[in-house]
Design a protein around this motif. Structure first.
Motif, mmCIF file in Angstrom:
data_model
loop_
_atom_site.group_PDB
_atom_site.id
_atom_site.type_symbol
_atom_site.label_atom_id
_atom_site.label_comp_id
_atom_site.label_asym_id
_atom_site.label_seq_id
_atom_site.Cartn_x
_atom_site.Cartn_y
_atom_site.Cartn_z
ATOM 1 N N LYS A 105 -6.423 -3.056 0.888
ATOM 2 C CA LYS A 105 -5.892 -2.008 1.760
ATOM 3 C C LYS A 105 -5.032 -0.984 1.010
ATOM 4 O O LYS A 105 -4.670 0.043 1.575
ATOM 5 N N ALA A 106 -4.708 -1.274 -0.257
ATOM 6 C CA ALA A 106 -4.025 -0.262 -1.067
ATOM 7 C C ALA A 106 -4.979 0.858 -1.454
ATOM 8 O O ALA A 106 -4.546 1.943 -1.874
ATOM 9 N N ARG B 83 0.839 -1.198 0.000
ATOM 10 C CA ARG B 83 0.000 0.000 0.000
ATOM 11 C C ARG B 83 0.877 1.252 0.000
ATOM 12 O O ARG B 83 0.640 2.213 0.712
#
Length: 376
Positions: free
Chosen positions: A346-347, A158
């Motif tokens: 979650k990126a 991320r």
């Protein structure tokens, strides 16, 4: 006197006219209905030399003809001493054309967005990454250990920074220190889109790779080869070389495999994605060769999407207890090309199964509607 003045005026203007006439434009045309963002475009170097025969490879820049800003570029060698291609990273809106210029100048220092290396300090890993995602393949030193695995591994990210060296130096991959982590499980499977022979309804895994070679190492594309020792695939002696490229801005690798084997018949093979015991989202498109999987959420670690796109006709796709498989075939010593990769929610770019499948569908469209390049 008027004649002399006119002569000198013409003599002065003529070189300017000739220079203007010899100025070349590189046009990149997008006929599709998709915007092309952060796309790597490859232009044959022989074409560049044809139009820019005096080009100085250490002293030129690529310019957006409208904004006059420099464009990131890379001289691609593909493992050769001589340059093979000029790579540029561009944005081209749908149904539009981008115009670039090449001229003398000092290129800006653009941040590298791809990287690949052999990792001898971690049992012969070979790892690679771009500004979106990271991967690794396993080497000989990992064999006969409890950690051994056969497929491609995913290291989620991320951050757009290159982080492989930091993670290996830290020697801790399973905790997110703010840039991502390794929680993907491969084991005795093809992992995130590896390929293997499929003979008599069985997958015949090779041993881990034996030799590696980096062909190019960024800043916009990293390409390397992994060579595998011969193995027995259901009575067929097989060798393989896998050439893997990862472009800046892409979630998917381009993989070109060459299998050498005995006999005249094509060799059945499968591309596979490991399936988790819990419920995930599987989307299969046999006609277009798109295999998408949005994994079940892995607790606080988040969710990984994995997908593959095959460019050769499929005989079928299968979902087993352990893997999602796409079956095709290869000819002896003939390259087969496909794409495979991953994304992490979650990126913050691709956060659910629908977005992941849209990404794969759009990638497929981009493969089949390539940008049109002209130098004139």
């Amino acid at each position: 006197m008027k004649f002399i003045k006119s002569f000198f005026a013409i003599a002065f203007i003529l070189p300017m006219f000739i220079f203007a006439q010899t100025k070349k434009n590189i046009t990149i045309q997008n006929n599709s209905a998709l915007d092309r963002k952060e796309t790597i475009v490859s232009i044959k170097w022989e074409t560049i030399l044809l139009h820019y025969p005096q080009i100085d490879t250490t002293g030129f820049v690529v310019i957006n003809s409208v904004t006059k800003k420099q464009i990131p570029f890379q001289l691609e060698h593909r493992g050769n001493k001589t340059i093979q291609n000029l790579l540029v990273q561009v944005d081209v809106k749908a149904k539009s054309t981008l115009s670039l210029l090449i001229q003398k100048g000092k290129p800006e220092i653009f941040v590298a967005k791809t990287y690949a290396r052999y990792v001898p300090e971690r049992k012969d890993d070979f790892a690679w990454e771009n500004d979106k995602i990271a991967f690794r393949a396993y080497g000989k030193a990992l064999e006969n250990t409890k950690e051994n695995a056969f497929g491609f591994d995913v290291w989620v990210k991320r951050t757009d920074r290159l982080i492989l060296n930091e993670r290996y130096k830290r020697n801790e991959y399973h905790i997110d220190h703010g840039d991502g982590m390794d929680y993907y499980h491969v084991g005795f499977s093809l992992g995130a889109g590896n390929m293997a022979p499929y003979v008599n309804d069985s997958i015949y895994y090779s041993a881990n790779y034996r030799q590696w070679k980096v062909l190019d190492n960024g800043p916009l594309r990293s390409t390397f080869q992994l060579t595998y020792a011969a193995w027995n695939a259901g009575g067929i002696n097989v060798k393989a070389t896998k050439t893997i490229s990862l472009d800046a801005g892409s979630q998917l690798n381009k993989i070109e495999n060459v299998y050498s084997f005995e006999g005249d018949k094509p060799l059945p093979v499968v591309v596979g994605i490991i399936k988790r015991p819990e419920n995930g989202t599987i989307a299969l498109n046999e006609k277009q060769g798109i295999m998408g999987y949005w994994e079940p959420t892995h607790g606080a670690d988040g969710t990984t999407g994995v997908g593959s796109i095959l460019t050769t006709p499929l005989s079928n796709m299968m979902v087993t207890n352990k893997q999602i498989l796409a079956k095709t075939e290869v000819k002896n010593n003939t390259p087969i090309v496909y794409y495979t990769g991953a994304a992490w929610d979650k990126a913050g770019k691709i956060t659910d199964a629908k977005q992941w499948q849209n990404y794969l569908n759009n990638f497929y469209q981009q493969i089949n509607e390539p940008l049109i390049i002209n130098v004139k």
